[in-house]
Design a protein around this motif. Structure first.
Motif, mmCIF file in Angstrom:
data_model
loop_
_atom_site.group_PDB
_atom_site.id
_atom_site.type_symbol
_atom_site.label_atom_id
_atom_site.label_comp_id
_atom_site.label_asym_id
_atom_site.label_seq_id
_atom_site.Cartn_x
_atom_site.Cartn_y
_atom_site.Cartn_z
ATOM 1 N N ARG A 32 0.834 -1.211 0.000
ATOM 2 C CA ARG A 32 0.000 0.000 0.000
ATOM 3 C C ARG A 32 0.865 1.256 0.000
ATOM 4 N N ASP A 35 2.335 1.857 -3.306
ATOM 5 C CA ASP A 35 1.314 2.094 -4.331
ATOM 6 C C ASP A 35 1.194 0.941 -5.327
ATOM 7 N N LEU A 84 2.606 8.900 -6.933
ATOM 8 C CA LEU A 84 1.481 7.982 -6.744
ATOM 9 C C LEU A 84 0.650 7.891 -8.017
ATOM 10 N N LYS A 85 0.046 6.754 -8.276
ATOM 11 C CA LYS A 85 -0.741 6.540 -9.487
ATOM 12 C C LYS A 85 -1.899 7.523 -9.599
#
Length: 124
Positions: A32, A35, A84-85
């Protein structure tokens, strides 16, 4: 599993890098924080993918630290930002140790990852 990212800021994620396979395996917290989906992380992610996540201005420093850990057995301890995506970024601190076989060949690495974004933002 962990829906509240603020909870994760108090947790430690763990990884294992199978150097011969060039795959890094992450637990639920580390996946998590980095990511990745837990499914992706449990199948293993190539180390180059981790370096690519690191903000460009820090990639060479992080890659050198990985290299030093592999060749000299130095303890790995790095802080860096990852993109982050969904947009934005996160500051991570990753630590670890490389395990060498009896001939001095690196075979695996193990370590931790923590979200240090709150501390970094307070210091800026």
């Amino acid at each position: 599993m962990l829906d509240d990212i603020s909870l994760e800021k108090t947790l430690v994620g763990y990884y294992t890098w199978s150097i011969g396979q060039n795959l890094v395996y992450l637990d639920a917290v580390a996946s998590r924080l980095r990511d990745f989906s837990f499914e992706e992380a449990s199948r293993g992610v190539p180390v180059e993918t981790f370096i690519a996540q690191v903000e460009r201005c820090s990639q060479a420093r992080v890659a050198r630290a990985v290299h030093n850990a592999l060749t000299s057995g130095d303890f790995y301890d790095q802080e860096y930002r990852i993109g982050l995506k969904a947009g934005g970024f996160r500051w991570l601190r990753t630590t670890g140790r490389v395990i060498h076989d009896r001939d001095g060949v690196p075979i695996m690495a193990m370590g931790t990852v923590r979200d240090v974004s709150a501390r970094k933002l307070l210091l800026m």
